[in-house]
Design a protein around this motif. Structure first.
Motif, PDB file in Angstrom:
ATOM      1  N   TYR A  22       0.797  -1.228   0.000  1.00  0.00           N
ATOM      2  CA  TYR A  22       0.000   0.000   0.000  1.00  0.00           C
ATOM      3  C   TYR A  22       0.828   1.275   0.000  1.00  0.00           C
ATOM      4  CZ  TYR A  22       0.876  -0.327   5.018  1.00  0.00           C
ATOM      5  OH  TYR A  22       1.466  -0.429   6.237  1.00  0.00           O
ATOM      6  N   ALA A  23       2.051   1.228   0.526  1.00  0.00           N
ATOM      7  CA  ALA A  23       2.887   2.429   0.541  1.00  0.00           C
ATOM      8  C   ALA A  23       3.331   2.815  -0.869  1.00  0.00           C
ATOM      9  CB  ALA A  23       4.101   2.209   1.434  1.00  0.00           C
ATOM     10  N   GLU A  24       3.314   1.844  -1.786  1.00  0.00           N
ATOM     11  CA  GLU A  24       3.783   2.073  -3.147  1.00  0.00           C
ATOM     12  C   GLU A  24       2.642   2.326  -4.136  1.00  0.00           C
ATOM     13  OE1 GLU A  24       6.058  -1.406  -4.084  1.00  0.00           O
ATOM     14  OE2 GLU A  24       7.176  -1.267  -2.219  1.00  0.00           O
ATOM     15  N   VAL A  25       1.415   2.362  -3.648  1.00  0.00           N
ATOM     16  CA  VAL A  25       0.250   2.475  -4.526  1.00  0.00           C
ATOM     17  C   VAL A  25       0.104   3.907  -5.026  1.00  0.00           C
ATOM     18  CG1 VAL A  25      -2.270   2.325  -4.597  1.00  0.00           C
ATOM     19  CG2 VAL A  25      -0.948   0.551  -3.436  1.00  0.00           C
ATOM     20  N   ASP A  26      -0.139   4.013  -6.326  1.00  0.00           N
ATOM     21  CA  ASP A  26      -0.396   5.309  -6.958  1.00  0.00           C
ATOM     22  C   ASP A  26      -1.890   5.588  -6.855  1.00  0.00           C
ATOM     23  OD1 ASP A  26      -0.892   7.429  -8.679  1.00  0.00           O
ATOM     24  OD2 ASP A  26       0.331   6.621 -10.310  1.00  0.00           O
ATOM     25  N   ASP A  27      -2.256   6.556  -6.019  1.00  0.00           N
ATOM     26  CA  ASP A  27      -3.671   6.853  -5.787  1.00  0.00           C
ATOM     27  C   ASP A  27      -4.413   7.215  -7.074  1.00  0.00           C
ATOM     28  OD1 ASP A  27      -3.263   6.383  -3.104  1.00  0.00           O
ATOM     29  OD2 ASP A  27      -3.105   8.503  -2.570  1.00  0.00           O
ATOM     30  N   ALA A  28      -3.753   7.939  -7.962  1.00  0.00           N
ATOM     31  CA  ALA A  28      -4.383   8.333  -9.228  1.00  0.00           C
ATOM     32  C   ALA A  28      -4.685   7.103 -10.087  1.00  0.00           C
ATOM     33  CB  ALA A  28      -3.503   9.311  -9.989  1.00  0.00           C
ATOM     34  N   LEU A  29      -3.771   6.150 -10.082  1.00  0.00           N
ATOM     35  CA  LEU A  29      -3.987   4.919 -10.844  1.00  0.00           C
ATOM     36  C   LEU A  29      -5.160   4.133 -10.265  1.00  0.00           C
ATOM     37  CD1 LEU A  29      -3.166   2.817 -12.978  1.00  0.00           C
ATOM     38  CD2 LEU A  29      -1.590   1.861 -11.281  1.00  0.00           C
ATOM     39  N   VAL A  30      -5.194   4.024  -8.947  1.00  0.00           N
ATOM     40  CA  VAL A  30      -6.300   3.311  -8.296  1.00  0.00           C
ATOM     41  C   VAL A  30      -7.623   3.987  -8.632  1.00  0.00           C
ATOM     42  CG1 VAL A  30      -7.326   2.649  -6.089  1.00  0.00           C
ATOM     43  CG2 VAL A  30      -4.855   2.425  -6.437  1.00  0.00           C
ATOM     44  N   TRP A  31      -7.676   5.292  -8.542  1.00  0.00           N
ATOM     45  CA  TRP A  31      -8.913   6.012  -8.827  1.00  0.00           C
ATOM     46  C   TRP A  31      -9.329   5.838 -10.289  1.00  0.00           C
ATOM     47  CZ3 TRP A  31     -12.893   7.153  -6.332  1.00  0.00           C
ATOM     48  CH2 TRP A  31     -13.841   8.057  -6.817  1.00  0.00           C
ATOM     49  N   ASP A  32      -8.368   5.855 -11.191  1.00  0.00           N
ATOM     50  CA  ASP A  32      -8.656   5.628 -12.612  1.00  0.00           C
ATOM     51  C   ASP A  32      -9.260   4.241 -12.826  1.00  0.00           C
ATOM     52  OD1 ASP A  32      -8.512   6.207 -15.516  1.00  0.00           O
ATOM     53  OD2 ASP A  32      -7.024   4.590 -15.469  1.00  0.00           O
ATOM     54  N   ILE A  33      -8.697   3.246 -12.167  1.00  0.00           N
ATOM     55  CA  ILE A  33      -9.220   1.878 -12.290  1.00  0.00           C
ATOM     56  C   ILE A  33     -10.633   1.795 -11.731  1.00  0.00           C
ATOM     57  CG2 ILE A  33      -8.936  -0.481 -11.426  1.00  0.00           C
ATOM     58  CD1 ILE A  33      -5.874   0.001 -11.766  1.00  0.00           C
ATOM     59  N   VAL A  34     -10.850   2.411 -10.579  1.00  0.00           N
ATOM     60  CA  VAL A  34     -12.196   2.406  -9.978  1.00  0.00           C
ATOM     61  C   VAL A  34     -13.196   3.051 -10.929  1.00  0.00           C
ATOM     62  CG1 VAL A  34     -13.595   3.416  -8.133  1.00  0.00           C
ATOM     63  CG2 VAL A  34     -11.405   2.324  -7.586  1.00  0.00           C
ATOM     64  N   GLN A  35     -12.812   4.164 -11.518  1.00  0.00           N
ATOM     65  CA  GLN A  35     -13.718   4.908 -12.400  1.00  0.00           C
ATOM     66  C   GLN A  35     -13.960   4.218 -13.742  1.00  0.00           C
ATOM     67  OE1 GLN A  35     -15.386   7.942 -11.762  1.00  0.00           O
ATOM     68  NE2 GLN A  35     -14.820   7.324  -9.705  1.00  0.00           N
ATOM     69  N   SER A  36     -12.932   3.591 -14.300  1.00  0.00           N
ATOM     70  CA  SER A  36     -13.059   3.106 -15.672  1.00  0.00           C
ATOM     71  C   SER A  36     -13.239   1.599 -15.816  1.00  0.00           C
ATOM     72  CB  SER A  36     -11.827   3.534 -16.480  1.00  0.00           C
ATOM     73  OG  SER A  36     -10.666   2.915 -15.960  1.00  0.00           O
ATOM     74  N   ARG A  37     -12.840   0.832 -14.832  1.00  0.00           N
ATOM     75  CA  ARG A  37     -12.827  -0.612 -15.051  1.00  0.00           C
ATOM     76  C   ARG A  37     -13.699  -1.419 -14.102  1.00  0.00           C
ATOM     77  NH1 ARG A  37      -6.593  -1.798 -16.750  1.00  0.00           N
ATOM     78  NH2 ARG A  37      -6.439  -0.075 -18.197  1.00  0.00           N
ATOM     79  N   LEU A  38     -14.150  -0.806 -13.027  1.00  0.00           N
ATOM     80  CA  LEU A  38     -14.928  -1.566 -12.055  1.00  0.00           C
ATOM     81  C   LEU A  38     -16.298  -1.974 -12.595  1.00  0.00           C
ATOM     82  CD1 LEU A  38     -13.571  -2.266  -9.489  1.00  0.00           C
ATOM     83  CD2 LEU A  38     -14.863  -0.501  -8.308  1.00  0.00           C
TER      84      LEU A  38
END
Length: 82
Positions: A22-38
């Motif tokens: 979790y310390a290495e997670v890119d928040d913008a990438l996670v948010w993009d995945i949530v928005q576009s792929r979930l």
């Protein structure tokens, strides 16, 4: 079943990064995945669930049919014995 979900291995790998790195997670990438792929993923999972439910219904119907056939055979044997 997992092979019928697009990008299954990548999803599992991403989950592992979220859980263990979790310390290495890119928040913008996670948010993009949530928005576009979930949503597409949820649609695939829902379709798989419907397929599994239909297969389960078919199995139940087959078991009932087999049970009825076995009962009919038992009755026929008893009838022949008399």
């Amino acid at each position: 079943m997992l092979e019928k979900i697009d990008h299954c291995r990548q999803i599992i790998a991403f989950r592992n990064v979220l859980i263990h790195g979790y310390a290495e997670v890119d928040d913008a990438l996670v948010w993009d995945i949530v928005q576009s792929r979930l949503k597409p993923l949820q649609l695939q999972i829902d379709a798989q669930q419907r397929t599994i439910e239909q297969q389960a219904d078919t199995i139940v119907e087959l078991r009932v049919t087999v049970s009825r056939i076995q009962r009919a055979l038992t009755l026929a044997r008893r009838s022949e014995e008399r």
